[in-house]
Design a protein around this motif. Structure first.
Motif, PDB file in Angstrom:
ATOM      1  N   CYS A 226       0.812  -1.226   0.000  1.00 13.28           N
ATOM      2  CA  CYS A 226       0.000   0.000   0.000  1.00 13.28           C
ATOM      3  C   CYS A 226       0.840   1.269   0.000  1.00 13.28           C
ATOM      4  CB  CYS A 226      -0.915   0.028   1.222  1.00 13.28           C
ATOM      5  SG  CYS A 226      -2.010  -1.378   1.334  1.00 13.28           S
ATOM      6  N   GLY A 227       2.000   1.220   0.587  1.00 15.81           N
ATOM      7  CA  GLY A 227       2.816   2.417   0.764  1.00 15.81           C
ATOM      8  C   GLY A 227       3.624   2.823  -0.441  1.00 15.81           C
ATOM      9  N   ARG A 228       3.592   2.011  -1.504  1.00 15.68           N
ATOM     10  CA  ARG A 228       4.341   2.308  -2.714  1.00 15.68           C
ATOM     11  C   ARG A 228       5.821   2.524  -2.421  1.00 15.68           C
ATOM     12  NH1 ARG A 228       1.543   2.667  -7.171  1.00 15.68           N
ATOM     13  NH2 ARG A 228      -0.641   3.148  -7.140  1.00 15.68           N
ATOM     14  N   GLU A 229       6.358   1.694  -1.536  1.00 12.95           N
ATOM     15  CA  GLU A 229       7.782   1.762  -1.228  1.00 12.95           C
ATOM     16  C   GLU A 229       8.471   0.558  -1.838  1.00 12.95           C
ATOM     17  OE1 GLU A 229       9.158   2.714   2.724  1.00 12.95           O
ATOM     18  OE2 GLU A 229       7.141   3.328   3.267  1.00 12.95           O
ATOM     19  N   ALA A 230       9.600   0.787  -2.408  1.00 17.39           N
ATOM     20  CA  ALA A 230      10.377  -0.314  -2.966  1.00 17.39           C
ATOM     21  C   ALA A 230      11.214  -0.935  -1.863  1.00 17.39           C
ATOM     22  CB  ALA A 230      11.284   0.202  -4.076  1.00 17.39           C
ATOM     23  N   SER A 231      11.312  -2.230  -1.912  1.00 12.96           N
ATOM     24  CA  SER A 231      12.128  -2.935  -0.943  1.00 12.96           C
ATOM     25  C   SER A 231      13.597  -2.736  -1.275  1.00 12.96           C
ATOM     26  CB  SER A 231      11.775  -4.424  -0.966  1.00 12.96           C
ATOM     27  OG  SER A 231      12.652  -5.133  -0.123  1.00 12.96           O
ATOM     28  N   ALA A 232      14.428  -2.692  -0.241  1.00 11.12           N
ATOM     29  CA  ALA A 232      15.869  -2.558  -0.441  1.00 11.12           C
ATOM     30  C   ALA A 232      16.508  -3.921  -0.694  1.00 11.12           C
ATOM     31  CB  ALA A 232      16.508  -1.904   0.775  1.00 11.12           C
ATOM     32  N   VAL A 233      15.729  -4.984  -0.557  1.00  8.70           N
ATOM     33  CA  VAL A 233      16.229  -6.334  -0.786  1.00  8.70           C
ATOM     34  C   VAL A 233      15.444  -6.985  -1.919  1.00  8.70           C
ATOM     35  CG1 VAL A 233      17.044  -6.649   1.580  1.00  8.70           C
ATOM     36  CG2 VAL A 233      14.734  -7.320   0.995  1.00  8.70           C
ATOM     37  N   SER A 234      16.004  -8.034  -2.467  1.00 10.19           N
ATOM     38  CA  SER A 234      15.348  -8.735  -3.569  1.00 10.19           C
ATOM     39  C   SER A 234      14.205  -9.609  -3.047  1.00 10.19           C
ATOM     40  CB  SER A 234      16.369  -9.615  -4.293  1.00 10.19           C
ATOM     41  OG  SER A 234      16.784 -10.671  -3.429  1.00 10.19           O
ATOM     42  N   LEU A 235      13.403 -10.104  -3.962  1.00  7.10           N
ATOM     43  CA  LEU A 235      12.317 -11.008  -3.598  1.00  7.10           C
ATOM     44  C   LEU A 235      12.872 -12.245  -2.915  1.00  7.10           C
ATOM     45  CD1 LEU A 235       9.390 -11.993  -3.651  1.00  7.10           C
ATOM     46  CD2 LEU A 235       9.773 -12.763  -6.000  1.00  7.10           C
ATOM     47  N   TYR A 236      13.971 -12.765  -3.415  1.00  4.75           N
ATOM     48  CA  TYR A 236      14.601 -13.950  -2.822  1.00  4.75           C
ATOM     49  C   TYR A 236      14.980 -13.682  -1.362  1.00  4.75           C
ATOM     50  CZ  TYR A 236      17.904 -17.793  -2.171  1.00  4.75           C
ATOM     51  OH  TYR A 236      18.557 -18.900  -1.697  1.00  4.75           O
ATOM     52  N   ASP A 237      15.632 -12.535  -1.097  1.00  8.01           N
ATOM     53  CA  ASP A 237      16.039 -12.200   0.266  1.00  8.01           C
ATOM     54  C   ASP A 237      14.840 -11.891   1.148  1.00  8.01           C
ATOM     55  OD1 ASP A 237      18.720 -12.517  -0.379  1.00  8.01           O
ATOM     56  OD2 ASP A 237      18.941 -10.408  -0.964  1.00  8.01           O
ATOM     57  N   LEU A 238      13.808 -11.326   0.570  1.00 13.92           N
ATOM     58  CA  LEU A 238      12.598 -11.007   1.310  1.00 13.92           C
ATOM     59  C   LEU A 238      11.952 -12.273   1.875  1.00 13.92           C
ATOM     60  CD1 LEU A 238      11.156  -8.336   1.911  1.00 13.92           C
ATOM     61  CD2 LEU A 238       9.760  -8.712  -0.107  1.00 13.92           C
ATOM     62  N   CYS A 239      12.077 -13.372   1.159  1.00 12.68           N
ATOM     63  CA  CYS A 239      11.511 -14.646   1.618  1.00 12.68           C
ATOM     64  C   CYS A 239      12.130 -15.114   2.929  1.00 12.68           C
ATOM     65  CB  CYS A 239      11.698 -15.731   0.559  1.00 12.68           C
ATOM     66  SG  CYS A 239      10.727 -15.476  -0.925  1.00 12.68           S
ATOM     67  N   PHE A 240      13.366 -14.731   3.181  1.00 15.01           N
ATOM     68  CA  PHE A 240      14.056 -15.197   4.385  1.00 15.01           C
ATOM     69  C   PHE A 240      13.891 -14.255   5.569  1.00 15.01           C
ATOM     70  CE2 PHE A 240      16.143 -17.324   0.861  1.00 15.01           C
ATOM     71  CZ  PHE A 240      16.065 -18.647   1.291  1.00 15.01           C
ATOM     72  N   LEU A 241      13.209 -13.136   5.390  1.00 18.80           N
ATOM     73  CA  LEU A 241      13.011 -12.188   6.486  1.00 18.80           C
ATOM     74  C   LEU A 241      11.947 -12.641   7.479  1.00 18.80           C
ATOM     75  CD1 LEU A 241      13.176  -8.684   4.807  1.00 18.80           C
ATOM     76  CD2 LEU A 241      14.918  -9.832   6.148  1.00 18.80           C
ATOM     77  N   ALA A 242      11.098 -13.568   7.109  1.00 19.34           N
ATOM     78  CA  ALA A 242      10.000 -13.987   7.986  1.00 19.34           C
ATOM     79  C   ALA A 242      10.500 -14.563   9.308  1.00 19.34           C
ATOM     80  CB  ALA A 242       9.108 -15.000   7.275  1.00 19.34           C
ATOM     81  N   GLY A 243      11.713 -15.072   9.334  1.00 16.76           N
ATOM     82  CA  GLY A 243      12.270 -15.625  10.566  1.00 16.76           C
ATOM     83  C   GLY A 243      12.775 -14.568  11.532  1.00 16.76           C
ATOM     84  N   GLU A 244      12.901 -13.345  11.078  1.00 23.97           N
ATOM     85  CA  GLU A 244      13.378 -12.240  11.916  1.00 23.97           C
ATOM     86  C   GLU A 244      12.222 -11.660  12.740  1.00 23.97           C
ATOM     87  OE1 GLU A 244      16.605 -11.184  11.727  1.00 23.97           O
ATOM     88  OE2 GLU A 244      17.152 -12.544  10.096  1.00 23.97           O
ATOM     89  N   THR A 245      12.558 -10.850  13.730  1.00 23.83           N
ATOM     90  CA  THR A 245      11.509 -10.159  14.475  1.00 23.83           C
ATOM     91  C   THR A 245      10.882  -9.126  13.555  1.00 23.83           C
ATOM     92  OG1 THR A 245      12.959  -8.400  15.306  1.00 23.83           O
ATOM     93  CG2 THR A 245      12.777 -10.415  16.640  1.00 23.83           C
ATOM     94  N   TRP A 246       9.694  -8.666  13.893  1.00 27.31           N
ATOM     95  CA  TRP A 246       9.004  -7.709  13.025  1.00 27.31           C
ATOM     96  C   TRP A 246       9.807  -6.420  12.862  1.00 27.31           C
ATOM     97  CZ3 TRP A 246       3.117  -8.075  14.492  1.00 27.31           C
ATOM     98  CH2 TRP A 246       2.611  -9.295  14.034  1.00 27.31           C
ATOM     99  N   GLN A 247      10.445  -5.956  13.922  1.00 24.66           N
ATOM    100  CA  GLN A 247      11.245  -4.732  13.841  1.00 24.66           C
ATOM    101  C   GLN A 247      12.436  -4.931  12.904  1.00 24.66           C
ATOM    102  OE1 GLN A 247      10.616  -1.720  14.998  1.00 24.66           O
ATOM    103  NE2 GLN A 247      12.515  -0.909  14.159  1.00 24.66           N
ATOM    104  N   GLU A 248      13.112  -6.072  13.042  1.00 22.96           N
ATOM    105  CA  GLU A 248      14.261  -6.362  12.188  1.00 22.96           C
ATOM    106  C   GLU A 248      13.849  -6.514  10.728  1.00 22.96           C
ATOM    107  OE1 GLU A 248      15.744  -9.875  14.052  1.00 22.96           O
ATOM    108  OE2 GLU A 248      17.004  -8.771  15.461  1.00 22.96           O
ATOM    109  N   GLN A 249      12.669  -7.078  10.495  1.00 23.21           N
ATOM    110  CA  GLN A 249      12.176  -7.223   9.123  1.00 23.21           C
ATOM    111  C   GLN A 249      12.058  -5.862   8.447  1.00 23.21           C
ATOM    112  OE1 GLN A 249       8.543  -9.472   8.728  1.00 23.21           O
ATOM    113  NE2 GLN A 249       9.302 -11.119  10.051  1.00 23.21           N
TER     114      GLN A 249
END
Length: 133
Positions: free
Chosen positions: A98-121
């Protein structure tokens, strides 16, 4: 009411081209997309697919990721990795969709963020963007 001889014409200068055997609408040559449209369509599609898979698994349609992977015709490893996108922090999902912000990481790396805390994500997914602001 309009009379029968009243006509409104709207001309949109587009070209149709075939790409991979499918028609594709090409914008005019002088068209430049606005800078606020930074969403990656691949990330949006992957998040939508992951949420769909999550709902189907929670509904009991599939007991394992292997069953889901066979049903959708994809590799189990791919489904397992992409399914993690459905467990991203609400703030990260909101900023991506919704925020129209681009991620600083790739889709592949984004998949591995789920294991982090919400703040770290949020920090890892948008670190370059936050530093620039």
């Amino acid at each position: 009411m309009t009379r029968s001889n009243d006509t409104i014409r709207v001309l949109i200068p587009l070209k149709l081209r075939k790409k991979n055997g499918r028609p594709k609408i090409m914008p005019p040559t002088d068209y430049s997309p606005s800078e606020d449209q930074t969403q990656d369509p691949h990330i949006l599609r992957a998040i939508g697919r992951a949420w769909g898979w999550r709902r189907r698994m929670e509904a009991g349609e599939f007991a394992t990721i292997q069953e889901l992977a066979e049903a959708v015709g994809l590799a189990e490893r791919h489904v397992s990795r992409q399914l993690r996108l459905a467990y991203l922090a609400p703030e990260v999902l909101k900023r991506l969709t919704c925020g129209r912000e681009a991620s600083a990481v790739s889709l592949y790396d984004l998949c591995f963020l789920a294991g982090e805390t919400w703040q770290e994500q949020a920090e890892r997914a948008f670190h370059d963007i936050s530093a620039e602001l």
